[in-house]
Scaffold this motif. Structure first.
Motif, short mmCIF file in Angstrom:
data_model
loop_
_atom_site.label_atom_id
_atom_site.label_comp_id
_atom_site.label_asym_id
_atom_site.label_seq_id
_atom_site.Cartn_x
_atom_site.Cartn_y
_atom_site.Cartn_z
N ALA A 101 27.14 -25.16 -20.12
CA ALA A 101 27.00 -24.82 -18.80
C ALA A 101 27.61 -23.33 -18.47
CB ALA A 101 27.69 -25.90 -17.58
N ARG A 126 27.82 -22.28 -15.13
CA ARG A 126 28.54 -22.19 -13.93
C ARG A 126 29.21 -23.56 -13.85
NH1 ARG A 126 24.03 -19.72 -10.10
NH2 ARG A 126 23.88 -17.82 -11.08
N LYS A 127 30.51 -23.44 -13.33
CA LYS A 127 31.38 -24.66 -12.79
C LYS A 127 30.44 -25.52 -11.98
CE LYS A 127 35.78 -23.22 -14.40
NZ LYS A 127 37.17 -23.10 -14.06
N PRO A 182 27.74 -28.77 -13.68
CA PRO A 182 28.11 -29.15 -14.87
C PRO A 182 27.00 -30.02 -15.39
CG PRO A 182 29.08 -30.37 -13.15
CD PRO A 182 28.39 -29.29 -12.45
N CYS A 206 29.87 -31.33 -23.98
CA CYS A 206 29.65 -30.45 -22.94
C CYS A 206 30.69 -29.68 -22.88
CB CYS A 206 29.17 -31.25 -21.59
SG CYS A 206 27.84 -32.34 -21.63
N TYR A 243 31.79 -25.44 -20.83
CA TYR A 243 31.65 -24.63 -19.81
C TYR A 243 31.98 -23.09 -20.36
CZ TYR A 243 32.72 -21.63 -15.63
OH TYR A 243 32.65 -20.72 -14.77
N SER A 273 32.79 -19.21 -19.15
CA SER A 273 32.63 -18.44 -17.91
C SER A 273 32.49 -16.77 -18.17
CB SER A 273 33.92 -18.67 -17.27
OG SER A 273 34.28 -17.99 -16.18
#
Length: 135
Positions: free
Chosen positions: A57, A59-60, A63, A71, A73, A75
């Protein structure tokens, strides 16, 4: 965006509408190994990734809640605080390994930051707006 995606080396470009899942399955019958969600649709398309695959992902706020997948994240904002990351990225851009997507007429000198901000807030252009700084 099909022409741009193909120019970046994609062998297959899929539709972005409701036909995406079916088009994907017809091309990749065993599923994907991984997913990078740049379109904020990861939760809707994570089922196209094989069990045990990876979903990234960007963008937080979006999710990818699929327990079958690893999965993670990533940034960009956090990476910008790391000088070694910025240096490596700049080097890859300079070498032509990475090609940033800049909006047409989207490069502005810093003294025109207000106009650049106006353009960045407008809808309809593809690519990023860039400010340049004199040395």
């Amino acid at each position: 965006d099909v022409d741009i995606v193909r120019s970046l080396g994609a062998d297959v470009v899929l539709p972005r509408d409701t036909g995406l899942a079916d088009a994907f399955r017809s091309q990749f019958t065993e599923g994907a190994h991984a997913l990078i969600d740049g379109a904020l649709i990861g939760a809707q398309v994570s089922g196209l990734v094989r069990d045990g695959g990876v979903a990234v992902a960007l963008r937080k706020s979006h999710p990818i809640p699929d327990p079958r997948l690893r999965c993670v994240y990533v940034s960009i904002m956090e990476a910008m605080a790391r000088p070694e990351f910025l240096s490596a990225t700049a080097e890859r851009i300079g070498d032509g390994v990475l090609r940033p997507r800049v909006a047409p007429n989207g490069i502005f000198p810093f003294r025109e930051a207000v106009a650049a901000n106006r353009m960045a807030e407008e809808r309809g252009h593809r690519g990023r707006v860039v400010l340049t700084f004199d040395r």
